[in-house]
Motif scaffolding. Structure first.
Motif, PDB file in Angstrom:
ATOM      1  N   UNK A 222       0.769  -1.164   0.021  1.00  0.00           N
ATOM      2  CA  UNK A 222      -0.125   0.034  -0.108  1.00  0.00           C
ATOM      3  C   UNK A 222       0.850   1.326  -0.070  1.00  0.00           C
ATOM      4  N   UNK A 223       1.938   1.148   0.869  1.00  0.00           N
ATOM      5  CA  UNK A 223       2.792   2.473   0.739  1.00  0.00           C
ATOM      6  C   UNK A 223       3.614   2.633  -0.495  1.00  0.00           C
ATOM      7  N   UNK A 224       3.821   1.261  -1.248  1.00  0.00           N
ATOM      8  CA  UNK A 224       4.322   1.657  -2.406  1.00  0.00           C
ATOM      9  C   UNK A 224       3.549   2.152  -3.557  1.00  0.00           C
ATOM     10  N   UNK A 225       2.232   1.722  -3.631  1.00  0.00           N
ATOM     11  CA  UNK A 225       1.510   2.276  -4.208  1.00  0.00           C
ATOM     12  C   UNK A 225       1.188   3.780  -4.197  1.00  0.00           C
ATOM     13  N   UNK A 226       0.944   4.087  -2.951  1.00  0.00           N
ATOM     14  CA  UNK A 226       0.711   5.573  -2.601  1.00  0.00           C
ATOM     15  C   UNK A 226       1.980   6.592  -2.928  1.00  0.00           C
ATOM     16  N   UNK A 227       3.072   5.955  -2.927  1.00  0.00           N
ATOM     17  CA  UNK A 227       4.168   6.856  -2.936  1.00  0.00           C
ATOM     18  C   UNK A 227       5.060   6.774  -4.181  1.00  0.00           C
ATOM     19  N   UNK A 228       4.939   5.797  -5.111  1.00  0.00           N
ATOM     20  CA  UNK A 228       5.725   5.381  -6.107  1.00  0.00           C
ATOM     21  C   UNK A 228       5.717   6.604  -7.248  1.00  0.00           C
ATOM     22  N   UNK A 229       4.624   6.889  -7.781  1.00  0.00           N
ATOM     23  CA  UNK A 229       4.683   7.869  -8.691  1.00  0.00           C
ATOM     24  C   UNK A 229       3.703   9.356  -8.346  1.00  0.00           C
ATOM     25  N   UNK A 230       3.884   9.392  -6.945  1.00  0.00           N
ATOM     26  CA  UNK A 230       3.266  10.536  -6.437  1.00  0.00           C
ATOM     27  C   UNK A 230       4.196  11.828  -6.883  1.00  0.00           C
ATOM     28  N   UNK A 231       5.362  11.729  -6.902  1.00  0.00           N
ATOM     29  CA  UNK A 231       6.196  12.933  -7.342  1.00  0.00           C
ATOM     30  C   UNK A 231       5.864  13.389  -8.665  1.00  0.00           C
ATOM     31  N   UNK A 232       5.717  12.483  -9.740  1.00  0.00           N
ATOM     32  CA  UNK A 232       5.491  13.138 -11.014  1.00  0.00           C
ATOM     33  C   UNK A 232       4.106  13.505 -11.322  1.00  0.00           C
ATOM     34  N   UNK A 233       3.139  12.934 -10.355  1.00  0.00           N
ATOM     35  CA  UNK A 233       1.824  13.190 -10.756  1.00  0.00           C
ATOM     36  C   UNK A 233       1.626  14.565 -10.010  1.00  0.00           C
ATOM     37  N   UNK A 234       2.217  15.096  -9.105  1.00  0.00           N
ATOM     38  CA  UNK A 234       2.166  16.550  -8.548  1.00  0.00           C
ATOM     39  C   UNK A 234       2.552  17.330  -9.741  1.00  0.00           C
ATOM     40  N   UNK A 235       3.613  16.997 -10.470  1.00  0.00           N
ATOM     41  CA  UNK A 235       3.829  18.026 -11.467  1.00  0.00           C
ATOM     42  C   UNK A 235       3.064  17.839 -12.580  1.00  0.00           C
ATOM     43  N   UNK A 236       2.573  16.670 -13.244  1.00  0.00           N
ATOM     44  CA  UNK A 236       1.772  16.653 -14.174  1.00  0.00           C
ATOM     45  C   UNK A 236       0.530  17.375 -14.017  1.00  0.00           C
ATOM     46  N   UNK A 237      -0.001  17.425 -12.883  1.00  0.00           N
ATOM     47  CA  UNK A 237      -1.257  18.252 -12.654  1.00  0.00           C
ATOM     48  C   UNK A 237      -1.102  19.677 -12.665  1.00  0.00           C
ATOM     49  N   UNK A 238       0.093  20.215 -12.621  1.00  0.00           N
ATOM     50  CA  UNK A 238       0.351  21.503 -12.640  1.00  0.00           C
ATOM     51  C   UNK A 238       1.289  21.885 -13.932  1.00  0.00           C
ATOM     52  N   UNK A 239       1.297  20.937 -14.841  1.00  0.00           N
ATOM     53  CA  UNK A 239       2.015  21.285 -16.130  1.00  0.00           C
ATOM     54  C   UNK A 239       1.331  22.545 -17.009  1.00  0.00           C
ATOM     55  N   UNK A 240      -0.048  22.346 -16.965  1.00  0.00           N
ATOM     56  CA  UNK A 240      -0.868  23.313 -17.986  1.00  0.00           C
ATOM     57  C   UNK A 240      -0.764  24.717 -17.399  1.00  0.00           C
ATOM     58  N   UNK A 241      -0.969  24.696 -15.833  1.00  0.00           N
ATOM     59  CA  UNK A 241      -0.788  26.135 -15.380  1.00  0.00           C
ATOM     60  C   UNK A 241       0.464  26.812 -15.746  1.00  0.00           C
ATOM     61  N   UNK A 242       1.691  25.965 -15.171  1.00  0.00           N
ATOM     62  CA  UNK A 242       3.105  26.216 -15.388  1.00  0.00           C
ATOM     63  C   UNK A 242       3.423  26.920 -16.904  1.00  0.00           C
ATOM     64  N   UNK A 243       2.701  26.189 -17.705  1.00  0.00           N
ATOM     65  CA  UNK A 243       3.063  26.726 -19.111  1.00  0.00           C
ATOM     66  C   UNK A 243       2.065  27.754 -19.647  1.00  0.00           C
ATOM     67  N   UNK A 244       1.169  27.998 -19.096  1.00  0.00           N
ATOM     68  CA  UNK A 244       0.137  29.216 -19.271  1.00  0.00           C
ATOM     69  C   UNK A 244       1.122  30.366 -18.696  1.00  0.00           C
ATOM     70  N   UNK A 245       1.566  30.203 -17.483  1.00  0.00           N
ATOM     71  CA  UNK A 245       2.452  31.362 -16.948  1.00  0.00           C
ATOM     72  C   UNK A 245       3.809  31.618 -17.702  1.00  0.00           C
TER      73      UNK A 245
END
Length: 403
Positions: A222-245
């Motif tokens: 469960x910890x593996x599933x929660x942690x494994x790609x949390x880092x890139x998910x956080x970036x992917x969710x903010x890619x569009x606003x970042x590129x707009x700015x």
């Protein structure tokens, strides 16, 4: 030669099933928003579209019913094809309505269609588990990953272009036909068989999605599933606003993030599946974690100044490619942590966990970016990616792939 042909047929069959799930979902959650806004719907009305995602979060509640219903190959085919028929019918009905006059009814039909799609997904995942074994599952999960990303390309890219030319009704009705056609390979494939002995399986109980968490040692997974790609998910969710700015237009963002990025994720699916088949997911897992760490670190470095377009494209390719590889690893790991007779339930619980932690990552990273800026947000995501690499390299070092 015959065995290779049978395997290709099996993989293509599952690719079609996963593609059938992904295209309408992507279309309804992306293109429908654009259409409604162009027709001057209020933002509050458009916000109701978020409801269509609920079935894919709540599907674990009825996943034990699917496991109870599917005990034979015939049972799996009956449920999957039946779900596709309901899915296609509801999509077709949504396509017969005038969107501007019947928006609430359309959203309700889309919601119900995705309940049918989520049911198909549970049964398809369970069948994928029961019809494969050991490292063969790496290739199977590459089909799941590739089907998902190909669906995103078609649903939020190609169909968006077609939509402007042919309109809501024509495109949606054709989409319902596509859903039906995608089920035909399973219907006519006689070579798929169940690998597990039915006598050793336990009948699923309605509360089994809860008892998944009571297994000995399951919290490491469960910890593996929660942690494994949390880092890139956080970036992917903010890619569009970042590129707009950064000054990019919506067209440029769609091309770089929605086409180049998603294509990168699609392209790495099959090679990653081959690596998992050869070395096992436990050995491939740290290497993919390194790729994700590299992507988050690159964004942190680039955000210190104003990056060039070439740098943004390269960073986006690495981000999406690492995500594509990670999905194959995560799905294969999840398949290796299911109980006999509860394959659909246990796999669904694990995938829902990744969705929920992805939501948390998206919300948290957005809050950090809003308060401290993009560089700080990227740095936090890099720290999470580093923690993920440390966890899979050290805490899960002794874990071996189930062959």
């Amino acid at each position: 030669m015959k065995q290779d042909l049978n395997q290709r047929n099996k993989l293509s069959t599952f690719f079609c099933l996963y593609l059938a799930q992904a295209v309408p979902m992507s279309f309804f959650t992306t293109a429908l928003q654009v259409t409604m806004r162009e027709q001057r719907f209020s933002l509050s009305a458009i916000a109701l579209l978020q409801l269509v995602k609920l079935p894919w979060i709540l599907k674990m509640l009825w996943s034990p019913l699917v496991d109870r219903a599917c005990t034979t190959m015939r049972g799996y085919k009956r449920l999957i094809v039946g779900s596709e028929l309901v899915y296609a019918l509801l999509v077709f009905l949504a396509g017969t309505l005038n969107l501007q006059l019947n928006v609430a009814t359309v959203i309700l039909l889309v919601l119900l269609s995705l309940v049918a799609s989520a049911t198909q997904d549970i049964a398809t995942d369970a069948l994928a588990i029961r019809s494969t074994k050991g490292r063969e599952r790496g290739l199977m999960n590459s089909m799941q990953s590739m089907g998902s990303f190909a669906g995103s390309l078609v649903g939020s890219g190609l169909l968006l272009v077609v939509l402007h030319r042919y309109g809501w009704n024509s495109v949606t009705q054709c989409l319902s036909l596509f859903v039906l056609v995608a089920a035909l390979p399973l219907l006519f494939n006689k070579k798929i068989s169940l690998q597990q002995d039915e006598d050793k399986r336990q009948r699923a109980r309605l509360t089994d999605f809860v008892w998944f968490f009571g297994q000995r040692g399951v919290w490491r997974q469960i910890l593996f599933l929660a942690l494994y790609y949390m880092g890139i998910i956080g970036i992917m969710s903010n890619m569009k606003p970042y590129m707009v700015d950064l000054g990019y237009s919506m067209k440029d963002i769609g091309l770089i993030n929605g086409v180049v990025g998603v294509t990168s994720a699609f392209a790495v699916g099959y090679p990653t599946g081959m690596l998992v088949r050869r070395y096992g997911y436990a050995r491939v897992r740290p290497a993919v974690a390194c790729a994700m760490l590299g992507a988050t670190l690159l964004f942190t470095i680039l955000s210190v100044s104003v990056p060039t377009t070439v740098q943004i494209v390269l960073a986006t390719v690495l981000l999406w490619a690492s995500y594509g590889m990670a999905t194959v690893v995560v799905y294969t790991s999840a398949m290796s942590h299911v109980r006999p007779g509860k394959e659909g339930t246990d796999f669904t619980v694990q995938t829902v966990l990744t969705h929920l932690t992805g939501i948390v990552a998206a919300m948290g990273s957005g809050a950090v970016a809003d308060v401290a800026g993009y560089t700080a947000m990227f740095a936090v995501q890099t720290a999470i990616a580093l923690a993920s690499l440390a966890y899979v390299s050290l805490a899960l070092k002794k874990e071996t792939t189930h062959d």
